[in-house]
Design a protein around this motif. Structure first.
Motif, mmCIF file in Angstrom:
data_model
loop_
_atom_site.group_PDB
_atom_site.id
_atom_site.type_symbol
_atom_site.label_atom_id
_atom_site.label_comp_id
_atom_site.label_asym_id
_atom_site.label_seq_id
_atom_site.Cartn_x
_atom_site.Cartn_y
_atom_site.Cartn_z
ATOM 1 N N ALA A 136 23.729 48.783 -35.474
ATOM 2 C CA ALA A 136 24.850 48.148 -35.882
ATOM 3 C C ALA A 136 24.948 46.747 -34.755
ATOM 4 O O ALA A 136 25.254 45.689 -35.369
ATOM 5 C CB ALA A 136 26.090 48.979 -35.788
ATOM 6 N N THR A 140 23.938 42.101 -35.469
ATOM 7 C CA THR A 140 25.076 41.154 -35.170
ATOM 8 C C THR A 140 24.268 39.716 -34.761
ATOM 9 O O THR A 140 24.862 38.438 -34.803
ATOM 10 C CB THR A 140 25.827 41.274 -33.982
ATOM 11 O OG1 THR A 140 25.162 41.656 -32.986
ATOM 12 C CG2 THR A 140 26.634 42.652 -34.491
ATOM 13 N N LYS A 173 24.951 55.375 -42.168
ATOM 14 C CA LYS A 173 25.463 53.945 -41.609
ATOM 15 C C LYS A 173 24.653 53.370 -40.354
ATOM 16 O O LYS A 173 23.989 53.983 -39.908
ATOM 17 C CB LYS A 173 26.988 54.116 -41.306
ATOM 18 C CG LYS A 173 27.292 55.116 -40.250
ATOM 19 C CD LYS A 173 28.927 55.114 -39.938
ATOM 20 C CE LYS A 173 29.054 56.150 -38.734
ATOM 21 N NZ LYS A 173 30.509 56.338 -38.744
ATOM 22 N N TYR A 225 31.329 53.781 -46.194
ATOM 23 C CA TYR A 225 30.064 54.084 -46.769
ATOM 24 C C TYR A 225 29.991 55.382 -47.704
ATOM 25 O O TYR A 225 29.119 55.710 -48.395
ATOM 26 C CB TYR A 225 29.029 54.434 -45.862
ATOM 27 C CG TYR A 225 29.189 53.521 -44.763
ATOM 28 C CD1 TYR A 225 27.973 52.223 -45.108
ATOM 29 C CD2 TYR A 225 29.832 52.857 -43.781
ATOM 30 C CE1 TYR A 225 27.847 51.234 -43.926
ATOM 31 C CE2 TYR A 225 29.635 52.078 -42.853
ATOM 32 C CZ TYR A 225 28.734 50.868 -43.058
ATOM 33 O OH TYR A 225 28.492 50.077 -42.144
ATOM 34 N N ILE A 247 24.970 50.629 -49.436
ATOM 35 C CA ILE A 247 26.129 49.628 -48.745
ATOM 36 C C ILE A 247 25.332 49.198 -47.716
ATOM 37 O O ILE A 247 25.342 48.115 -47.174
ATOM 38 C CB ILE A 247 27.216 50.613 -48.402
ATOM 39 C CG1 ILE A 247 27.735 51.287 -49.388
ATOM 40 C CG2 ILE A 247 28.020 49.841 -47.643
ATOM 41 C CD1 ILE A 247 28.507 50.207 -50.259
ATOM 42 N N MET A 248 24.520 49.952 -46.987
ATOM 43 C CA MET A 248 23.750 49.571 -45.761
ATOM 44 C C MET A 248 22.679 48.546 -45.934
ATOM 45 O O MET A 248 22.500 47.443 -45.339
ATOM 46 C CB MET A 248 23.207 50.907 -45.060
ATOM 47 C CG MET A 248 22.502 50.491 -43.686
ATOM 48 S SD MET A 248 21.876 52.043 -42.854
ATOM 49 C CE MET A 248 20.404 51.838 -42.359
ATOM 50 N N TYR A 250 22.911 46.436 -48.385
ATOM 51 C CA TYR A 250 23.549 45.231 -48.478
ATOM 52 C C TYR A 250 24.109 44.622 -46.925
ATOM 53 O O TYR A 250 24.120 43.218 -46.930
ATOM 54 C CB TYR A 250 24.844 45.394 -49.356
ATOM 55 C CG TYR A 250 25.822 44.132 -49.462
ATOM 56 C CD1 TYR A 250 25.524 43.381 -51.001
ATOM 57 C CD2 TYR A 250 26.801 43.663 -48.836
ATOM 58 C CE1 TYR A 250 26.207 42.214 -51.026
ATOM 59 C CE2 TYR A 250 27.416 42.471 -49.124
ATOM 60 C CZ TYR A 250 27.147 41.656 -50.369
ATOM 61 O OH TYR A 250 27.969 40.472 -50.580
ATOM 62 N N GLU A 251 24.503 45.369 -46.127
ATOM 63 C CA GLU A 251 24.901 44.942 -45.009
ATOM 64 C C GLU A 251 23.812 44.229 -44.155
ATOM 65 O O GLU A 251 24.156 43.443 -43.347
ATOM 66 C CB GLU A 251 25.550 46.249 -44.222
ATOM 67 C CG GLU A 251 26.293 45.968 -42.871
ATOM 68 C CD GLU A 251 26.865 46.942 -42.358
ATOM 69 O OE1 GLU A 251 27.554 47.091 -41.248
ATOM 70 O OE2 GLU A 251 27.316 48.187 -43.022
ATOM 71 N N GLU A 256 27.431 41.720 -43.775
ATOM 72 C CA GLU A 256 28.596 42.239 -44.043
ATOM 73 C C GLU A 256 28.594 43.394 -44.867
ATOM 74 O O GLU A 256 27.664 43.607 -45.665
ATOM 75 C CB GLU A 256 29.642 41.135 -44.412
ATOM 76 C CG GLU A 256 29.477 40.571 -45.670
ATOM 77 C CD GLU A 256 30.388 39.506 -46.170
ATOM 78 O OE1 GLU A 256 31.215 39.042 -45.468
ATOM 79 O OE2 GLU A 256 30.086 39.206 -47.448
ATOM 80 N N ARG A 257 29.588 44.199 -44.893
ATOM 81 C CA ARG A 257 29.415 45.648 -45.972
ATOM 82 C C ARG A 257 29.816 44.856 -47.459
ATOM 83 O O ARG A 257 30.610 44.043 -47.733
ATOM 84 C CB ARG A 257 30.732 46.532 -45.506
ATOM 85 C CG ARG A 257 30.500 47.024 -44.079
ATOM 86 C CD ARG A 257 31.819 47.852 -43.764
ATOM 87 N NE ARG A 257 31.264 48.643 -42.612
ATOM 88 C CZ ARG A 257 32.330 49.114 -41.767
ATOM 89 N NH1 ARG A 257 33.644 48.965 -41.908
ATOM 90 N NH2 ARG A 257 32.144 49.559 -40.547
ATOM 91 N N LYS A 260 35.284 46.029 -48.718
ATOM 92 C CA LYS A 260 36.130 45.667 -47.578
ATOM 93 C C LYS A 260 37.501 45.968 -48.045
ATOM 94 O O LYS A 260 37.779 45.852 -49.100
ATOM 95 C CB LYS A 260 35.841 44.115 -47.063
ATOM 96 C CG LYS A 260 34.554 43.964 -46.490
ATOM 97 C CD LYS A 260 34.591 42.363 -45.834
ATOM 98 C CE LYS A 260 34.402 41.483 -47.066
ATOM 99 N NZ LYS A 260 33.083 41.393 -47.821
#
Length: 320
Positions: A136, A140, A173, A225, A247-248, A250-251, A256-257, A260
């Motif tokens: 995670a 960034t 996640k 998630y 979902i992950m 895409y992130e 970003e998720r 939201k």
């Protein structure tokens, strides 16, 4: 939803309790050979204020730098710790001659001590400390398309290895993937490990659980998630792991998720349920469009329309 004043009072109470608990826990750890301890987190279980959980970084003459996940409770109700240790050991045995899937268990101890005039059980799960942190945080920073694809492939392989070993995870996640700096010092192309198996369970191919319609009672897991069927009362499965991976995915691609909600929402559970159950699957921009079909199938609202296995996901990813 608790107001900020109530939350502040709870946090203050926790700080007072922690100031009494941590010195005793520190002394107990020291007797076990742990030194240079830094308590990084302490919390109470949301549904039981008598159960404290924490994460402590330390050093040990035999194990080196370690992370201690611990729980203090009135009785031995540390089922999630037992479960995590069991899964980690099973993975270590299953993949001892293959790629590492998860951190190794260095020690698992159940101790009894008197705290605040009450007999308590202290459960410790000790694993190596990984200085580079989790995925995670890594996401960034700016990443190339190749780096993103490598991360997606690595994460998919780890989940596939877990499923092939007979376990579903239940909480896929980015923060539950850590960078294995013991095997890769190249931070541009890190090796990943899957972690946090508190919600993992054995896969039962003959188990089909019916959804409870119009019910916002969910399975355990992280709402951002959590698959649509979980919001309808079904427990987590291989297919819900695949959804969380979508979902992950895409992130990783977008930073970003996929879904939201408003951070100020007064009904976050309902809002998350609406997002996962009713919102359409997002469209990827042109530079990521090659992943769209995989995203669509991973995030299919209906389980029967979703990928059957992570092996199928990997096969499609291998063509990109």
């Amino acid at each position: 939803m608790k107001d900020s004043a109530a939350m502040s009072l709870e946090q203050q109470a926790l700080q007072v309790q922690a100031s009494q608990l941590l010195p005793m826990i520190t002394r107990k750890f020291f007797k076990l050979g742990y030194q240079n301890m830094a308590h990084q987190r302490i919390s109470q279980q949301a549904d039981n204020t008598q159960i404290y959980q924490g994460i402590t970084r330390a050093q040990h003459e035999q194990f080196g730098d370690v992370m201690i996940k611990w729980q203090l409770s009135m009785d031995d109700c540390s089922s999630e710790f037992h479960n995590e240790a069991k899964v980690l050991r099973a993975l270590e045995q299953n993949h001892k001659n293959l790629i590492a899937t998860a951190p190794s268990v260095l020690a698992f101890d159940i101790l009894h001590l008197k705290v605040l005039e009450k007999q308590q059980t202290l459960t410790l799960l000790v694993m190596p400390y990984y200085a580079q942190g989790g995925l995670a945080k890594y996401l960034t920073q700016p990443l190339t398309e190749l780096q993103k694809h490598q991360l997606i492939m690595q994460a998919a392989r780890l989940i596939a290895h877990l499923h092939n070993a007979g376990w579903s995870h239940g909480d896929i996640k980015p923060s539950n993937f850590i960078i294995n700096n013991n095997h890769s010092i190249d931070t541009k192309n890190p090796a990943l490990l899957l972690t946090d198996f508190a919600l993992a369970k054995l896969i039962d191919p003959n188990s089909v659980e019916s959804a409870k319609k119009n019910n916002l009672k969910t399975s355990s897991g992280t709402p951002a998630y959590l698959a649509p069927e979980c919001w309808q009362g079904c427990s987590t499965t291989v297919q819900s792991d695949i959804y969380a991976f979508g979902i992950m995915l895409y992130e990783i691609l977008m930073g970003e998720r996929a879904y939201k909600i408003d951070n100020q929402s007064h009904e976050p559970i309902r809002d998350w349920a609406i997002q996962h159950c009713q919102q359409s699957i997002p469209l990827l921009p042109s530079q990521c469009r090659r992943y769209q079909l995989i995203l669509d199938k991973a995030l299919a609202k209906r389980v029967e329309k979703r990928y059957l296995s992570m092996e199928e996901v990997l096969e499609d990813l291998s063509y990109l």
